[in-house]
Write a protein that holds these residues in place. Structure first.
Motif, PDB file in Angstrom:
ATOM      1  N   ALA A 131      75.371  27.531  37.983  1.00 27.02           N
ATOM      2  CA  ALA A 131      76.494  26.418  37.796  1.00 27.02           C
ATOM      3  C   ALA A 131      75.725  25.272  38.006  1.00 27.02           C
ATOM      4  N   GLY A 132      76.020  24.170  37.532  1.00 30.99           N
ATOM      5  CA  GLY A 132      75.439  23.022  37.622  1.00 30.99           C
ATOM      6  C   GLY A 132      76.452  21.614  36.948  1.00 30.99           C
ATOM      7  N   ASP A 133      76.050  20.490  37.025  1.00 32.47           N
ATOM      8  CA  ASP A 133      76.664  19.395  36.725  1.00 32.47           C
ATOM      9  C   ASP A 133      76.313  18.841  35.225  1.00 32.47           C
ATOM     10  N   GLN A 180      68.400  21.097  36.159  1.00 30.85           N
ATOM     11  CA  GLN A 180      68.525  21.784  37.550  1.00 30.85           C
ATOM     12  C   GLN A 180      69.965  22.563  37.758  1.00 30.85           C
ATOM     13  N   PRO A 181      70.160  23.698  36.850  1.00 30.30           N
ATOM     14  CA  PRO A 181      71.273  24.574  37.433  1.00 30.30           C
ATOM     15  C   PRO A 181      70.908  25.356  38.336  1.00 30.30           C
ATOM     16  N   LYS A 182      71.967  25.961  39.017  1.00 31.73           N
ATOM     17  CA  LYS A 182      71.783  26.850  40.085  1.00 31.73           C
ATOM     18  C   LYS A 182      72.246  28.419  40.070  1.00 31.73           C
ATOM     19  N   CYS A 183      71.671  29.193  40.330  1.00 32.19           N
ATOM     20  CA  CYS A 183      71.936  30.750  40.358  1.00 32.19           C
ATOM     21  C   CYS A 183      72.825  30.883  41.469  1.00 32.19           C
ATOM     22  N   LEU A 184      74.306  30.868  41.331  1.00 34.50           N
ATOM     23  CA  LEU A 184      75.146  31.279  42.620  1.00 34.50           C
ATOM     24  C   LEU A 184      74.862  32.461  43.240  1.00 34.50           C
ATOM     25  N   GLN A 185      75.112  33.390  42.445  1.00 34.04           N
ATOM     26  CA  GLN A 185      75.251  34.842  42.483  1.00 34.04           C
ATOM     27  C   GLN A 185      74.799  35.762  41.705  1.00 34.04           C
ATOM     28  N   VAL A 186      74.470  37.122  42.056  1.00 36.44           N
ATOM     29  CA  VAL A 186      74.143  38.072  41.196  1.00 36.44           C
ATOM     30  C   VAL A 186      74.975  39.440  41.841  1.00 36.44           C
ATOM     31  N   PHE A 187      75.681  40.012  40.510  1.00 35.09           N
ATOM     32  CA  PHE A 187      76.572  40.964  40.985  1.00 35.09           C
ATOM     33  C   PHE A 187      75.806  42.111  39.927  1.00 35.09           C
TER      34      PHE A 187
END
Length: 145
Positions: free
Chosen positions: A52-54, A120-127
């Motif tokens: 996710a990111g803006d 600068q996006p962020k990795c919020l989760q890994v499934f």
């Protein structure tokens, strides 16, 4: 690939992308308590990465899906996880190639790449689904993002 719904992450970002991939790989857990899993065996892992990111990059992407695939699928597909000595070892249980650790290591690989991007996006989760009945979700603690 089987389409499925993944656990959602609450966040404040404007954009969220999810990349699914299938990885055929083998592993073994180097511990006596692992039972049969101490033997080399394989899985078809189903992996979902949430980013996710803006801000979008110059090409209009939050992150290019191909780059995520190259980072993860191309690295692990048709390999023995234990052979990735830069990630996994047999001395520290935090680095055994369990599904939990695999999910965390994928997050680290992806986030390290994302940290190099100007938007600068962020990795919020890994499934990571190991079997039809077993999966792990890794989410970094607040402050690691």
């Amino acid at each position: 690939m089987l389409q499925q719904i993944y656990p959602q992450v609450s966040h404040h970002f404007q954009y969220e992308l999810n990349k699914d991939m299938q990885i055929a790989a083998a592993h073994f857990i180097p511990h006596e308590a692992a039972g049969k899993c101490a033997n080399i065996h394989g899985h078809t892992y189903f992996v979902n990465i949430t980013v996710a990111g803006d801000e979008l990059d110059d090409s209009g992407f939050l992150v290019n899906f191909q780059h995520l695939k190259k980072l993860v699928h191309d690295k692990f597909d048709h390999t023995l996880m234990n052979d990735h000595k830069e990630l996994f070892n047999h001395q520290n249980s935090s680095d055994f190639p369990t599904t939990e650790v695999v999910a965390r290591k994928i997050w680290e690989i992806v986030q390290n790449y994302l940290d190099t991007l100007p938007n600068q996006p962020k990795c919020l989760q890994v499934f990571v689904r190991e079997t039809p009945t077993s999966y792990v979700v890794y989410r970094p603690k607040a402050g690691k993002q």
